[in-house]
Each structure stands twice: as C-alpha cells, then as structure tokens.
Design a protein around this motif. Structure first.
Motif, PDB file in Angstrom:
ATOM      1  N   ASN A  17      -1.124   6.586   0.204  1.00 41.34           N
ATOM      2  CA  ASN A  17      -2.453   6.106   0.627  1.00 41.34           C
ATOM      3  C   ASN A  17      -3.532   6.509  -0.370  1.00 41.34           C
ATOM      4  OD1 ASN A  17      -4.369   4.836   2.171  1.00 41.34           O
ATOM      5  ND2 ASN A  17      -4.588   6.504   3.626  1.00 41.34           N
ATOM      6  N   THR A  18      -3.333   6.072  -1.599  1.00 43.01           N
ATOM      7  CA  THR A  18      -4.274   6.422  -2.655  1.00 43.01           C
ATOM      8  C   THR A  18      -5.527   5.562  -2.620  1.00 43.01           C
ATOM      9  OG1 THR A  18      -3.134   4.904  -4.130  1.00 43.01           O
ATOM     10  CG2 THR A  18      -2.439   7.200  -4.184  1.00 43.01           C
ATOM     11  N   GLY A  19      -5.605   4.656  -1.680  1.00 43.17           N
ATOM     12  CA  GLY A  19      -6.810   3.833  -1.566  1.00 43.17           C
ATOM     13  C   GLY A  19      -6.755   2.558  -2.354  1.00 43.17           C
ATOM     14  N   LYS A  20      -5.576   2.048  -2.661  1.00 41.64           N
ATOM     15  CA  LYS A  20      -5.517   0.793  -3.392  1.00 41.64           C
ATOM     16  C   LYS A  20      -4.254   0.035  -3.009  1.00 41.64           C
ATOM     17  CE  LYS A  20      -3.321   3.016  -7.388  1.00 41.64           C
ATOM     18  NZ  LYS A  20      -3.459   3.317  -8.823  1.00 41.64           N
ATOM     19  N   LEU A  21      -4.312  -1.275  -3.214  1.00 36.99           N
ATOM     20  CA  LEU A  21      -3.166  -2.144  -3.019  1.00 36.99           C
ATOM     21  C   LEU A  21      -2.564  -2.499  -4.367  1.00 36.99           C
ATOM     22  CD1 LEU A  21      -4.277  -4.716  -0.286  1.00 36.99           C
ATOM     23  CD2 LEU A  21      -2.732  -2.791  -0.039  1.00 36.99           C
ATOM     24  N   ARG A  62       0.875  -1.179   0.000  1.00 33.61           N
ATOM     25  CA  ARG A  62       0.000   0.000   0.000  1.00 33.61           C
ATOM     26  C   ARG A  62       0.901   1.214   0.000  1.00 33.61           C
ATOM     27  NH1 ARG A  62      -2.411   3.132   4.254  1.00 33.61           N
ATOM     28  NH2 ARG A  62      -1.664   1.618   5.777  1.00 33.61           N
TER      29      ARG A  62
END
Lengths: 114, 113
Positions: free
Chosen positions: B97-101, B93
């Motif tokens: 912390n762009t909201g994706k793995l 991640r």
C-alpha cells in the motif's frame, strides 16, 4: 458536477521551454496523481500527493516538478530537462492515499514538442 | 518489482462475440487487482476490482476472477457491443500500500457491427 478538470487539452512545447499542465478537482479528495501515457507502455506514475503541501516522486519523476499548495490543485511542470516530453498526461485523484484503489481521472492533456 | 502484463492488442471482434483479455501479474503478498477502461478522448474509469484471492469482480456484463495460483485476472464478457470499443487496463495495488497503482500496457478492443 464534481470531477477533475485538466487544461489545456492540447499543449505544444518549444525547445528549452518549461510548460505547466493544470489539474483541478472539486471532489474534496486528499490524494492526487500524475500519470504519463505512451503508446504501448500503459500508464507510468510521475508524482503523487497524499495531502496538501506534501508530494512524492513516482517511477519517472526526472524532468518534472509539482506543487500542492491547495487541496484542489496539483499542477505539473514539464521542464526543459525532460528530453522526451511528447505524451498524453493524465491527472487523477482519490479520497485518500490509503484508499487509492478507486482513482478518478481527468480527460488528459496531449503534450507535443514543436 | 511488482508488474502487470496484458495481452497485446488490438483485439478485433464482431458484435455479440465472447471477449477475453488476459492479464497476469507479479507481486509479493496479496495485491488488489483492477480493470480500468478508457474510451476515446477520455480519462480512465474503474470497471471492476477484486481485493482477495478467488474474488470475482463484475460490472456492466464484464467479469474477472482473482486467481492467486496462476497470478491472473483475465477480463471476460459474454457478448460484446460496439459501445465496448475502448482501451482496457489491468492494474494492481501492492499489498505494501505504497499509495500508487501499477498499470499494464493496455489492450485496445475494437468491436465491429
């Protein structure tokens, strides 16, 4: 039992046809994701949604569309513009878009082209 | 951009053998690192994670240490069982912390009795 339900398990698409993959969760999670899995390529993010009525494109969004009208549902439509749709599709959710390290995955849908 | 590279499989071991699956990453800043496992016909499950350098994640006998100096997060287990046969994915991640793995390509492990 709480969890993520994907349906159908197997789906076949004809040329020029749009198909929709279902993903439902009863975990009360805000964030939901769609990944595509191809052999030897791991998982690639198609779309994700951090909250109801909002979603963002992932790395391979072309040829796909989504909606997020309800918190528990995040359906994925594979359109005729997606020229190579054969893959295993995985839906996932997390508590929220900021605490996304723990993803809960569904059991997947295998899409094949007739 | 950020990426994850895993050793190619399949990895075939006998029961009770020692397991190592290599994972290296490219990322700016300090990403969080994860190992997920996928059993046949199922989705992925989180196996372990580490959120900062030198952290060791562990679960079900598996361990991985976040090595910032070598940008690695190798998965190890001292004695594998047939039931460990699965596909293992390393993921990160981004620190932004762009909201994706971001996932690696996966490594298939097959353990024979």
């Amino acid at each position: 039992d709480g969890g993520i339900t994907q349906s159908p398990k197997y789906l076949f698409r004809k040329e020029g046809q749009n198909v929709t993959l279902s993903c439902e969760q009863n975990l009360n999670h805000d964030a939901m994701y769609w990944y595509r899995q191809d052999p030897g390529q791991g998982l690639r993010l198609i779309y994700y949604s951090q909250i109801v009525n909002d979603f963002q494109k992932g790395d391979i969004a072309e040829g796909y569309s989504v909606s997020r009208e309800k918190k528990e549902s995040f359906p994925l439509t594979v359109t005729s513009a997606q020229k190579n749709p054969t893959a295993f599709y995985l839906c996932a959710s997390s508590i929220d878009g900021n605490n996304n390290e723990k993803l809960f995955f569904g059991s997947g849908t295998q899409l094949s082209v007739l | 951009g950020d990426s994850v590279t895993q050793m190619e499989g399949p990895v075939t071991l006998s029961e009770e053998a020692f397991l190592t699956i290599n994972c290296t990453y490219t990322a700016t800043g300090y990403p969080s690192l994860f190992w997920y496992v996928q059993y046949p016909g199922e989705g992925l499950q989180l196996l372990l994670k580490a959120t900062k350098a030198d952290d060791k994640g562990s679960n079900k006998g598996f361990e991985a240490t976040y090595r910032k100096e070598t940008t690695s997060f190798h998965l190890e287990k001292g004695s594998v069982q047939v039931s460990d046969s699965a596909v293992y994915f390393c993921a990160l991640r981004p620190s932004s912390n762009t909201g994706k793995l971001i996932f690696g390509q996966g490594t298939t492990l097959q353990v024979k009795p």
